[in-house]
Design a protein around this motif. Sequence first.
Motif, PDB file in Angstrom:
ATOM      1  N   PRO A 254       0.822  -1.213   0.000  1.00  0.00           N
ATOM      2  CA  PRO A 254       0.000   0.000   0.000  1.00  0.00           C
ATOM      3  C   PRO A 254       0.858   1.266   0.000  1.00  0.00           C
ATOM      4  N   TYR A 255       0.264   2.380  -0.395  1.00  0.00           N
ATOM      5  CA  TYR A 255       0.990   3.651  -0.439  1.00  0.00           C
ATOM      6  C   TYR A 255       0.454   4.665   0.561  1.00  0.00           C
ATOM      7  N   GLN A 256      -0.818   4.571   0.914  1.00  0.00           N
ATOM      8  CA  GLN A 256      -1.352   5.489   1.917  1.00  0.00           C
ATOM      9  C   GLN A 256      -0.798   5.126   3.291  1.00  0.00           C
ATOM     10  N   HIS A 257      -0.398   6.153   4.045  1.00  0.00           N
ATOM     11  CA  HIS A 257       0.245   5.910   5.345  1.00  0.00           C
ATOM     12  C   HIS A 257      -0.619   5.070   6.270  1.00  0.00           C
ATOM     13  N   GLU A 258      -1.922   5.387   6.296  1.00  0.00           N
ATOM     14  CA  GLU A 258      -2.816   4.664   7.190  1.00  0.00           C
ATOM     15  C   GLU A 258      -2.858   3.173   6.841  1.00  0.00           C
ATOM     16  N   GLN A 259      -2.847   2.877   5.553  1.00  0.00           N
ATOM     17  CA  GLN A 259      -2.900   1.476   5.136  1.00  0.00           C
ATOM     18  C   GLN A 259      -1.576   0.760   5.406  1.00  0.00           C
ATOM     19  N   TYR A 261       0.459   1.468   7.826  1.00  0.00           N
ATOM     20  CA  TYR A 261       0.474   1.277   9.278  1.00  0.00           C
ATOM     21  C   TYR A 261      -0.388   0.076   9.676  1.00  0.00           C
ATOM     22  N   LYS A 262      -1.574  -0.012   9.079  1.00  0.00           N
ATOM     23  CA  LYS A 262      -2.475  -1.124   9.388  1.00  0.00           C
ATOM     24  C   LYS A 262      -1.836  -2.452   8.996  1.00  0.00           C
ATOM     25  N   LEU A 263      -1.242  -2.500   7.810  1.00  0.00           N
ATOM     26  CA  LEU A 263      -0.626  -3.741   7.351  1.00  0.00           C
ATOM     27  C   LEU A 263       0.576  -4.107   8.210  1.00  0.00           C
ATOM     28  N   ALA A 264       1.376  -3.126   8.591  1.00  0.00           N
ATOM     29  CA  ALA A 264       2.568  -3.387   9.410  1.00  0.00           C
ATOM     30  C   ALA A 264       2.193  -3.980  10.759  1.00  0.00           C
ATOM     31  N   THR A 265       1.234  -3.347  11.443  1.00  0.00           N
ATOM     32  CA  THR A 265       0.844  -3.852  12.762  1.00  0.00           C
ATOM     33  C   THR A 265       0.182  -5.228  12.647  1.00  0.00           C
ATOM     34  N   THR A 266      -0.610  -5.419  11.601  1.00  0.00           N
ATOM     35  CA  THR A 266      -1.262  -6.722  11.410  1.00  0.00           C
ATOM     36  C   THR A 266      -0.233  -7.824  11.191  1.00  0.00           C
ATOM     37  N   MET A 267       0.740  -7.580  10.318  1.00  0.00           N
ATOM     38  CA  MET A 267       1.769  -8.596  10.053  1.00  0.00           C
ATOM     39  C   MET A 267       2.560  -8.903  11.322  1.00  0.00           C
ATOM     40  N   GLY A 268       2.804  -7.874  12.140  1.00  0.00           N
ATOM     41  CA  GLY A 268       3.491  -8.114  13.407  1.00  0.00           C
ATOM     42  C   GLY A 268       2.688  -9.006  14.330  1.00  0.00           C
ATOM     43  N   ILE A 269       1.387  -8.708  14.463  1.00  0.00           N
ATOM     44  CA  ILE A 269       0.519  -9.507  15.322  1.00  0.00           C
ATOM     45  C   ILE A 269       0.416 -10.945  14.819  1.00  0.00           C
ATOM     46  N   LEU A 270       0.463 -11.101  13.493  1.00  0.00           N
ATOM     47  CA  LEU A 270       0.384 -12.446  12.907  1.00  0.00           C
ATOM     48  C   LEU A 270       1.714 -13.194  12.960  1.00  0.00           C
ATOM     49  N   GLY A 271       2.748 -12.557  13.516  1.00  0.00           N
ATOM     50  CA  GLY A 271       4.051 -13.215  13.630  1.00  0.00           C
ATOM     51  C   GLY A 271       4.913 -13.085  12.395  1.00  0.00           C
ATOM     52  N   GLN A 272       4.500 -12.266  11.439  1.00  0.00           N
ATOM     53  CA  GLN A 272       5.284 -12.042  10.216  1.00  0.00           C
ATOM     54  C   GLN A 272       6.176 -10.818  10.440  1.00  0.00           C
ATOM     55  N   HIS A 273       7.171 -10.988  11.311  1.00  0.00           N
ATOM     56  CA  HIS A 273       7.932  -9.835  11.796  1.00  0.00           C
ATOM     57  C   HIS A 273       8.826  -9.220  10.729  1.00  0.00           C
ATOM     58  N   ASP A 274       9.322 -10.023   9.809  1.00  0.00           N
ATOM     59  CA  ASP A 274      10.140  -9.468   8.713  1.00  0.00           C
ATOM     60  C   ASP A 274       9.315  -8.494   7.868  1.00  0.00           C
ATOM     61  N   ALA A 275       8.118  -8.917   7.504  1.00  0.00           N
ATOM     62  CA  ALA A 275       7.249  -8.048   6.714  1.00  0.00           C
ATOM     63  C   ALA A 275       6.864  -6.802   7.516  1.00  0.00           C
ATOM     64  N   ALA A 276       6.558  -6.988   8.796  1.00  0.00           N
ATOM     65  CA  ALA A 276       6.209  -5.841   9.648  1.00  0.00           C
ATOM     66  C   ALA A 276       7.362  -4.853   9.705  1.00  0.00           C
ATOM     67  N   TYR A 277       8.581  -5.368   9.854  1.00  0.00           N
ATOM     68  CA  TYR A 277       9.768  -4.503   9.938  1.00  0.00           C
ATOM     69  C   TYR A 277       9.911  -3.652   8.674  1.00  0.00           C
ATOM     70  N   VAL A 278       9.730  -4.278   7.517  1.00  0.00           N
ATOM     71  CA  VAL A 278       9.869  -3.543   6.243  1.00  0.00           C
ATOM     72  C   VAL A 278       8.861  -2.394   6.175  1.00  0.00           C
ATOM     73  N   HIS A 279       7.624  -2.668   6.550  1.00  0.00           N
ATOM     74  CA  HIS A 279       6.589  -1.627   6.462  1.00  0.00           C
ATOM     75  C   HIS A 279       6.806  -0.524   7.499  1.00  0.00           C
ATOM     76  N   PHE A 280       7.202  -0.901   8.717  1.00  0.00           N
ATOM     77  CA  PHE A 280       7.464   0.129   9.730  1.00  0.00           C
ATOM     78  C   PHE A 280       8.627   1.029   9.306  1.00  0.00           C
ATOM     79  N   ARG A 281       9.655   0.442   8.722  1.00  0.00           N
ATOM     80  CA  ARG A 281      10.795   1.253   8.261  1.00  0.00           C
ATOM     81  C   ARG A 281      10.362   2.210   7.153  1.00  0.00           C
ATOM     82  N   GLU A 287       8.417  12.071   6.589  1.00  0.00           N
ATOM     83  CA  GLU A 287       8.489  13.182   7.545  1.00  0.00           C
ATOM     84  C   GLU A 287       7.248  13.260   8.427  1.00  0.00           C
ATOM     85  N   GLU A 288       6.077  12.947   7.866  1.00  0.00           N
ATOM     86  CA  GLU A 288       4.837  13.072   8.615  1.00  0.00           C
ATOM     87  C   GLU A 288       4.753  12.087   9.782  1.00  0.00           C
ATOM     88  N   THR A 289       5.373  10.939   9.652  1.00  0.00           N
ATOM     89  CA  THR A 289       5.236   9.893  10.667  1.00  0.00           C
ATOM     90  C   THR A 289       6.523   9.620  11.435  1.00  0.00           C
TER      91      THR A 289
END
Length: 580
Positions: A254-259, A261-281, A287-289
């Motif tokens: 996704p490209y929208q920040h909100e989306q 963020y949602k995908l990053a936290t979801t992947m983290g909760i699902l145990g997909q920490h590598d994917a979560a890390y990429v999205h959080f980075r 600058e906004e976040t």
Amino acid sequence: MKGKLVRTEGHLANIIPIHLDASFFFERAVRSLDRNHVDKALKYFRKAVEYEPDNPVNHCNMAGILSEKGDYEASNAILANVLDVVDPSMTECYFYMANNYANMDRFEEAERALVTYLEEDTQGQFMTEAEEMMELLYYELDRPAKINRIKSRKGVVEHDQARELLEEGKFAQAAELLEGMSPDYPDYFAARNNLALAYYYMGLFSKAKETIAEVLEQEPGNLHALCNLAIFYQNENRTDQVLLLIKKLRVIVPYQHEQVYKLATTMGILGQHDAAYVHFRRLLKNEETAADPALAHYAAVAAYNTERYDIAKRLWHHVNKLDPGSEVSRYYLNGLEAVLQGSQEPNMLSYHYHLPFDEQFKQWEDYGSGIPEEMKNDPLIRSSFFWALRHGDQATKLQVIHALGMIGDYEVQQALQSFIEEPDEEPALVKAAEDVLSNLRMAEPHGQEAKVSRPFSGETLHSISTVKKADRSGSQSKTGASPHWQVVVDRALQMSEAKAELQQEMERLWADYVSRVHLELSGSKQIEGWAAGLEYLASKNHSRPVTYQSIAERYGISAATVSKYARQLNQICGMTPPKG
């Protein structure tokens, strides 16, 4: 017009016929405008109207030119004719008229036209400009406008309120608002997704899944719905369904920040920490976040869970700089150091920006008298309590039940009632919840039991309002408000040093407001804001010469804050200011 024959160098030549129609004069008008020949443009637009008198666009163009020339009265006369005769559906004409009135310093008429535009226009083409003009009118008229609805943003106010309630852990109230959202609301899917979350946090899992299914039936690729459904399945231990959804989510970028963020936290909760890390980075590079300490913490957690310990350490140090008053980063840095030294085994960390429950309970024991007030009202802590009540192990659930007993507000009682009615909970935990809930009810004034005696399924706002009116029957305060609410009117009376008549108006307004709205005060800033807004509205009702700025300076807050709270009060208690 017939073609003419003219002699050219001894020969006859045909002149191409000119068709004089509305389009011809329209094009001439536009060309004249490009050359800054305003008078000529007006003349051509008049001719276009003559040829097509039923075309409202031609009339509006003529009105626009007159406005450019400063002839606002003539411009408004044309716009009024469009609305009365030519095409009443051209609601944008109200916005143009509001602009003209504002340019003539006729602010009352500008406000009426602007309010009509906001209440009747379905497209919202000039929404941003209308909001800016409304701010100007607030300043000029020194009072908020009374707007019943914004037609083009139908449901937006309610959805924003519901999201705030969700963030504060007030899931029952959020659900009540979201259940009433119309399918015509443009952001309807977002509202349904949030309703599913509210149901989920309340323990109504079947209703949560039904709501998500409705969204996905109409929009199969809805990211928020897919993320929510994956988490729901994980907590039901439906591994096969979780894996299918993970496969879908992994290929989404996704490209929208909100989306993101949602995908990053979801992947983290699902145990997909590598994917979560990429999205959080990705989010931290924006600058906004980048200045959000919670986001930096989540990125640190993802780094830690993927054994990127050096990066996790740097990120937690960054969190400490962004939020120096928080103990979160220091706690996790100490834990990381213990892991690096081999004195502690690494465990997977959860994606919550607060201390682990065991640590929180340990700290609260040091207070002796229970949970500090600021912690009771912390939305992150409240949300995590409700989550742990549903998904923690037995020891954690028991600790949470007792902690909720120390908070004891409306949402807590609803959560405990829902927990008690859950058929699969351990009998010992249900008994503990029943004891805590019984003690909370006994401690309340007569009449409040009604709030939690029914099954928790999202009662209507009307029924809550009726109950709260009964709550105040035994109160000793002058306003009829409970001591919890009395602090606001007390502050307003203290700061205003008002005469008896104005004091009575503030007490009347506040009693009226709290009889209709269920709201929790979450800190001194809110108390100051409500008190300032209360004084402002009461003063205006008594025709006293006050401004947002003058009150803001006395309370040490911004004029925008005074305006915000005054408007909220006025929306519920709005009335024509009494004369004299």
